[in-house]
Design a protein around this motif. Structure first.
Motif, mmCIF file in Angstrom:
data_model
loop_
_atom_site.group_PDB
_atom_site.id
_atom_site.type_symbol
_atom_site.label_atom_id
_atom_site.label_comp_id
_atom_site.label_asym_id
_atom_site.label_seq_id
_atom_site.Cartn_x
_atom_site.Cartn_y
_atom_site.Cartn_z
ATOM 1 N N THR A 43 0.981 -1.080 -0.005
ATOM 2 C CA THR A 43 -0.034 -0.088 -0.157
ATOM 3 C C THR A 43 0.895 1.343 -0.192
ATOM 4 O OG1 THR A 43 -1.649 -1.051 1.198
ATOM 5 C CG2 THR A 43 -2.009 1.251 1.171
ATOM 6 N N THR A 44 1.938 1.189 0.915
ATOM 7 C CA THR A 44 2.809 2.436 0.850
ATOM 8 C C THR A 44 3.527 2.544 -0.450
ATOM 9 O OG1 THR A 44 3.308 1.923 3.224
ATOM 10 C CG2 THR A 44 4.877 3.412 1.986
ATOM 11 N N GLN A 46 2.546 1.536 -3.504
ATOM 12 C CA GLN A 46 1.525 2.214 -4.459
ATOM 13 C C GLN A 46 1.447 3.651 -4.253
ATOM 14 O OE1 GLN A 46 -2.490 0.588 -4.291
ATOM 15 N NE2 GLN A 46 -2.673 0.521 -6.445
#
Length: 54
Positions: A43-44, A46
């Motif tokens: 997530t980070t 992205q």
């Protein structure tokens, strides 16, 4: 575009995920149950890939 590859550093395999443009960001994770490099940082990574460089 995202690229994933493995490199050997002093005999240890290091997994590299490259995405986006701009300055490089190095993220490290710990070890233990449920901890994986790509899972911990997906997530980070992205979000950072959408920031772009200046």
């Amino acid at each position: 575009m995202t690229a994933l590859w493995t490199v050997a550093v002093d005999g240890s395999l290091i997994h590299v995920l490259e995405s986006g443009t701009g300055p490089a960001v190095l993220t490290l994770h710990g070890s233990g149950p449920g901890t994986t490099g790509s899972g911990a940082w997906a997530t980070t990574a992205q979000a950072l890939a959408t920031c772009g460089g200046s």
